[in-house]
Design a protein around this motif. Structure first.
Motif, PDB file in Angstrom:
ATOM      1  N   LYS A 128       0.830  -1.215   0.000  1.00 56.37           N
ATOM      2  CA  LYS A 128       0.000   0.000   0.000  1.00 56.37           C
ATOM      3  C   LYS A 128       0.862   1.262   0.000  1.00 56.37           C
ATOM      4  N   TYR A 141      -8.775  -1.800  -6.030  1.00 56.69           N
ATOM      5  CA  TYR A 141      -7.415  -2.120  -5.552  1.00 56.69           C
ATOM      6  C   TYR A 141      -7.229  -3.544  -5.029  1.00 56.69           C
TER       7      TYR A 141
ATOM      8  N   SER B 707      -7.240   6.115  -2.495  1.00 60.39           N
ATOM      9  CA  SER B 707      -6.101   5.401  -3.069  1.00 60.39           C
ATOM     10  C   SER B 707      -6.034   4.034  -2.396  1.00 60.39           C
ATOM     11  N   ILE B 708      -5.054   3.255  -2.812  1.00 60.33           N
ATOM     12  CA  ILE B 708      -4.883   1.907  -2.268  1.00 60.33           C
ATOM     13  C   ILE B 708      -4.661   1.964  -0.748  1.00 60.33           C
ATOM     14  N   ALA B 709      -4.066   3.061  -0.285  1.00 58.85           N
ATOM     15  CA  ALA B 709      -3.749   3.176   1.140  1.00 58.85           C
ATOM     16  C   ALA B 709      -4.985   3.474   1.990  1.00 58.85           C
ATOM     17  N   ASP B 710      -6.088   3.819   1.337  1.00 55.07           N
ATOM     18  CA  ASP B 710      -7.310   4.149   2.078  1.00 55.07           C
ATOM     19  C   ASP B 710      -8.302   3.004   2.137  1.00 55.07           C
ATOM     20  N   MET B 711      -8.029   1.948   1.352  1.00 51.33           N
ATOM     21  CA  MET B 711      -9.079   0.943   1.223  1.00 51.33           C
ATOM     22  C   MET B 711      -9.297   0.187   2.530  1.00 51.33           C
TER      23      MET B 711
END
Lengths: 161, 775, 255
Positions: A128, A141, B707-711
């Motif tokens: 991530k 994602y 973003s991917i970091a929020d999923m």
């Protein structure tokens, strides 16, 4: 124009001289010279569609003034493999369903490549962290993370052989 | 898990046909095509929300370096049209000209410059002298129909079909249906639950910005490469607006970097085409991200007001829905999105006898609404699911038990199906497959409903809760959408499948190949799929309304069955047996008794070269007579910080009934993408306007998408289901999953903290304010 | 556009010459691309080896100004695992930007939403400029326009003992510009040095005992409205998060 620069970079292993105005970004120089696999999604460094690898690290090519990359080594997603001989990461993305519209995919794959080069067995958090600049609106994602993990397994397998 | 129908191709997670080429950077999007010396077009946008152009002088711009044309209302066709890429005649009002003497929102197009370079075009924009007489703008949709409100459209705008359209009161569209007697129903109720919910403007954020490239072929015909969901509508609208014969226009859809409804809109192609046609030059338009935010289409903001009469038994004695939708400055999809907020929502609870739906779409001086994945159902379900949650709580019944009792089931119908269509009456239908019960059971198990619901698990200032939402959608537009395809065979046993269906990243090319392969009896990779090109592929309405799998899929299935019949006939002839003695499977024809085999390639070669010669080929068109709804139950677990209002989504489970998932991985991908978009819409995405009506956050730095970091943790469950009218059991999957996250999260927040979040996005400040009121 | 020239100096002596001629320094370029490139010439700092050096001596961590966020975070993390400075640097922006943004460029530009300025101020960091042998405190550098234009930053110097503590950034999403940041630097005992970036009046540095700071934490200066969040909420939120960070930093709970 008389003030255009003539600078050389190595792109995907080939050194070439590029002619461009001094304020041009690496994104426009690459696209204007046929590297259309580098996509323009926002031009503000916030989507990651234009990510390339410059001297070993991922950068948003829209945020790099091309001149500053002089003598640099640039990799686009085409350096990794092609349809007849794809890279394990490209294969894993396709198999995992991590490619939908595909516009963000080159950037995602290059971010994954840079990560796996440095950390062959990344954790979810590290994935991530490495892909946090690559916006995808199609996949949610989940399958991208699965693809990076599958890539890691496959690449380690390749190393063992 | 999957119902065993002994399918060989349908139901398998085959790799998407274009995915390796995409992963290797070999596929081309519109802006990647090399065309000869294109002119580049830049637009001049209004920075005034409402006004009349008093004077416009283009002479300095015309004389500027590299400039070849300046387009504005004085030198372009005045044809009224809609930019909505819908079937003809469109249900959206004809309220838009290529350029106009009136500006209607900040971001409205005033002029365009075509120049040799983009830089020259941009520079020349500054040389256009425009004087605009400002008039009072209208931003508040609630005031749009007030007496004396500023009027947005006063110049002969008209609807293309006979529907209510009253620009004299800013009414872009109206939908009124009612059954029974609302007041009587309310009087019978033990309680009346009444509330209003609001959803905000949002951008599709397809990663590829809108783009079009135009050039002339060797014979002087105009070729338009477009990032579009609707190539055939592009051809028709360009022809109509520019007065260029259809015969002279070819539209090619290359790879498209996502659409989500945003590319169902035809607003660049006509400008590019007109410029190209006049100058006989190639032309390119590629929007910047900022232009996409400001000038392209958006999700309609909507206010939904509900009055619901409920008995203690759970029976809903009356449901009155009053929706007000902000069409923005023009009305593409103003009627149909509104209509869908009823048509795709109300039938889910089909046992309500007293029902009314009042929908109004009004013009304002704000950005233009349009098609957006979910298409009104997103807004409708946000409101309804919270109301159902409140009703179940009032009755002391668990939300899931409540839904299971009252939702529409297989064999049932709803009067709403027949009453509400796309700008006309709808089509009556009985549900033939409904897996909502399974969605609920499996989803509840995955989220841990029994252990978590109502438990308010505390940790310091943080409290957890779970909530759910249920939704349906449709599968295409019945009796309106038409799809067609052509299949021909090659002598190595491969096939060309041509279809006008538009793969914009969804994988429709792949699942259509799977359907064809299933019918023909070979493997999916024997199909070379071409989509879409108005010269070489047959007509299809396009990628919208969750239609491709069901409608194009049915066309492909029927077409491929015709091919199968030709193969059977050929094999029978070669083997001198009856057709019934032939079995076709795995690319081989087999004589059942003798097990004598002939490959498909040999069959084709026989027909091409040997005897009774003909090309094995077929065409097929398909119009659906119903629109079987997919169903979803979605579950959210949240953690609310009671001190700060911070709302954290811990997990979202989406269980979906899409009939038989023709390609489970691609189906999951559709769900996960839609769910994340729905989450991000519920929590962070919003257009922010200043007092002048200008969007102040037109970039990803300030318009926040995940973003991917929020999923959060995401889980997708595709339940076992089979739709008998669908191709090999399939229903749609493209849109539905976007409708669930906002209401599921809101219901989870209520479970955790006892507050109702009625306005998206759920910013921490909104949560914090409600929590303070609660205390 | 003027005829912008590019220079690629190898030494700081050349840099001095270029600065005298009015040319501007280019670090990672991320800030320059976003602002107008209105200059006669740019000189790129990436070829000056000295600016990419790093090391520790005498209790100070020295980081060359041309180091990127990614590189600097890795250096700091290897020196002192879990410190707030590396946490801040590795949560800023997004990976391809962290790979490009340099320390020097970031301090020079010092946008309001910087993830670096708060930690630098809280840790009493200083910068060395090409124009002077004596380091300047980051706070002086930021407030003194003349100083900022006197030379380029060559080195960032951080007291090694000061980077233990906590860091909080308030954003809507992970890849976002913080509306405020809070850094708490532990100085042994109950002494803390804190910095809150985001108030309308500029970054706020507060030093003292934990107990005293807990009192002032609920009386922060005003914040401006950001996006759809009111200044009132952001202030309230900063106060709550400040108290929380004070309570957990160096306390018995892990941050």
């Amino acid at each position: 124009m008389n003030n255009e620069l003539n600078f050389s970079f190595t792109v995907n292993g080939r050194e070439k001289t590029f002619c461009f105005p001094p304020e041009a970004t690496l994104l426009t120089v690459l696209r204007d010279n046929g590297y259309t696999e580098v996509h323009n999604g926002c031009e503000t460094g916030e989507c990651g569609s234009c990510v390339v690898i410059l001297n070993g690290v991922t950068v948003n090519s829209c945020m790099v003034l091309a001149a500053s990359a002089m003598d640099g080594e640039i990799l686009t997603v085409r350096a990794l493999g092609d349809v007849h001989n794809p890279h394990p990461i490209q294969r894993a993305f396709a198999e995992s369903g991590a490619v939908q519209c595909g516009f963000c995919t080159p950037g995602q794959i290059l971010s994954a490549y840079a990560l796996l080069t440095e950390k062959p067995s990344p954790s979810d958090e590290e994935i991530k962290q490495a892909l946090d600049g690559n916006i995808c609106r199609c996949t949610g994602y989940k399958k991208i993370i699965e693809a990076v993990k599958l890539s890691a397994v496959r690449m380690k397998g390749d190393d063992d052989e | 898990m999957m119902m065993n129908k002994n399918f060989k191709q349908a139901g398998l997670s085959h790799e998407k046909l274009d995915s390796i080429a995409l992963a290797c950077g070999r596929e081309k999007y519109t802006d990647d095509f090399r065309i000869d010396e294109p002119l580049f077009i830049s637009f001049l946008y209004s920075d005034i929300a409402s006004g009349l152009i008093k004077s416009i002088n283009i002479s300095r711009a015309e004389a500027a370096d590299g400039v070849k044309a300046v387009l504005y209302y004085g030198n372009t066709p005045e044809t009224l049209h809609t930019t909505a890429g819908q079937g003809f005649p469109e249900p959206s009002p004809y309220d838009c000209r290529m350029f106009d003497s009136k500006v209607r929102f900040v971001g409205d197009r005033i002029a365009a410059v075509a120049a040799e370079t983009k830089k020259q075009a941009d520079a020349a924009l500054k040389l256009i002298d425009v004087k605009i007489e400002e008039s009072e703008p209208l931003f508040d949709m609630e005031k749009a129909m007030d007496a004396g409100a500023p009027l947005i459209h006063t110049d002969d705008e008209y609807p293309a079909i006979p529907v209510t359209y009253k620009p004299e009161i800013n009414l872009a569209a109206e939908v009124l249906i009612s059954f029974g007697d609302i007041e009587k129903g309310l009087a019978e109720a033990d309680t009346v639950i009444e509330d209003s919910y609001n959803m905000q403007y949002a951008s599709h954020c397809a990663t590829e910005p809108h783009a079009v490239a135009v050039y002339f072929d060797e014979r002087g015909r105009m070729v338009i490469i477009s990032a579009t969901q609707v190539p055939f509508h592009v051809r028709r609208i360009v022809s109509m607006v520019c007065g260029i014969a259809i015969q002279n226009i070819r539209v090619i859809k290359p790879r498209v970097g996502g659409g989500f409804g945003g590319k169902q809109e035809v607003f660049l192609e006509q400008v590019a085409a007109l410029t190209a046609w006049r100058l006989r030059r190639s032309v390119k338009i590629v929007l910047s991200r900022k232009e996409v935010f400001i000038n392209a289409r958006t999700r309609h903001a909507m206010r939904s007001r509900i009055r619901m009469g409920v008995k203690k038994t759970g029976e809903i004695t009356a449901l009155e829905v009053d929706d007000l939708m902000n069409a923005g400055a023009y009305g593409p999809h103003a009627l149909t999105v509104l209509s869908n907020a009823g048509a795709k929502v109300l039938p889910l609870f089909n046992k309500i006898e007293n029902l009314s739906f009042t929908g109004r779409s009004v013009y304002t001086n704000l950005p233009i609404g349009g098609a957006y994945r979910g298409y009104g159902a997103t807004q409708g379900y946000f409101a309804l699911n919270q109301h159902i949650d409140a009703a179940a709580r009032y009755c002391g019944i668990d939300f899931l038990d409540y839904v299971k009792k009252w939702h529409i089931k297989s064999g049932e119908t709803s009067a709403v199906f027949a009453a509400l269509g796309e700008g006309k009456e709808g089509v009556s239908q009985y549900i033939k497959s409904c897996g909502l019960g399974d969605c609920i059971d499996l989803g509840a198990e995955a989220i841990g409903w029994a252990e978590k619901r109502g438990k308010k698990i505390r940790s310091g200032s943080k409290v957890r809760g779970v909530g759910a939402a249920v939704c349906m959608q449709g599968s295409g537009i019945p009796e309106i959408d038409m799809a067609s395809c052509h299949i021909k065979m090659n002598e190595d046993g491969s096939f060309n499948l041509s279809t006008g269906a538009t793969d914009i990243g969804t994988g429709s090319d792949t699942i259509l190949a799977q359907i064809a392969a299933e019918a023909v009896g070979t493997s999916y990779d024997k199909f070379i799929v071409l989509s879409s090109d108005t010269d070489t592929t047959p007509f299809d309405t396009g990628a919208y309304a969750s239609s491709t799998t069901y409608i194009t899929g049915n066309a492909v299935k029927l077409c491929a069955l015709k091919i199968r019949a030709q193969l059977e006939e050929t094999a029978a002839e070669i083997l001198s047996v009856e057709k019934s003695d032939i079995e076709l499977s795995g690319g081989t024809a087999r004589q059942i008794l003798t097990s004598k085999k002939i490959s498909y390639g040999e069959l084709c070669a026989y027909r091409l070269y040997t005897s009774g010669q003909y090309q094995i080929q077929a065409t097929q068109s398909f119009v659906a007579h119903e629109s079987p709804p997919p169903f979803t139950a979605q579950f959210a677990e949240v953690e609310v910080d009671l001190e700060t209002g911070e709302l954290k989504l811990l997990e979202l489970v989406a269980a979906v009934d899409c009939g038989l998932a023709l390609n489970p991985i691609l189906a999951e991908g559709q769900v996960e993408g839609a769910v994340l978009n729905g989450i991000s819409y519920a929590l962070t995405e919003e257009y922010l306007f200043n007092s002048k009506g200008r969007m102040v956050n037109p970039d990803y730095g300030h318009y926040k998408i995940f973003s991917i970091a929020d999923m959060p943790k995401l889980k997708t469950i595709i339940v076992d289901s089979f739709e008998q009218t669908g191709p090999y059991g399939a229903k749609s999957i493209g849109e539905i999953a976007l409708n669930g996250p906002a209401p599921a999260i809101a219901n989870a927040v209520f479970d955790a903290a006892g507050i109702r979040l009625k306005d998206t996005p759920f910013t921490p400040e909104k949560v914090w304010k409600l929590l303070r009121k609660e205390v | 556009m003027k005829d912008m020239k590019w220079f690629f100096p190898d030494t700081l002596t050349e840099v001095d010459e270029l600065l005298k001629n009015g040319y501007k320094a280019h670090g990672g370029g991320t800030f320059l691309v976003k602002t107008a490139l209105n200059t006669d010439g740019l000189f790129d700092l990436s070829r000056i080896p000295q600016l990419k050096e790093f090391g520790i001596s005498g209790g100070y961590i020295s980081l060359g100004s041309a180091l990127t966020y990614t590189k600097a975070a890795a250096v700091l993390e290897s020196e002192s695992a879990g410190n707030f400075m590396s946490k801040a640097l590795s949560s800023a922006a997004a990976c391809p930007l962290r790979n490009r943004i340099t320390l020097g460029g970031s301090i020079y530009a010092a946008p309001k939403w910087s993830d670096l300025i708060g930690p630098l101020l809280a840790s009493d960091a200083s910068v060395r400029l090409s124009s002077s042998d004596k380091p300047s405190a980051v706070s002086d550098y930021l407030s003194d326009k003349k100083l900022r234009h006197s030379g380029i930053i060559t080195e960032v110097i951080i007291p090694e003992a000061n980077i233990a503590g906590g860091y909080y950034r308030f954003t809507q999403t992970h890849f976002d510009y913080p509306m405020f940041t809070i850094t708490v630097s532990m100085r042994g005992n109950e002494d803390l040095s804190c910095c809150i970036t985001g108030p309308a009046s500029g970054p706020l540095v507060l030093k003292g005992k934990r107990a005293e700071l807990l009192k002032s934490a609920t009386a922060l200066p005003d914040f401006n409205k950001e996006r759809s969040l009111s200044g009132e909420y952001i202030k309230k939120r900063a106060e709550i998060e400040f108290v929380r960070l004070l309570n957990i930093t160096g306390g018995n709970k892990n941050e």
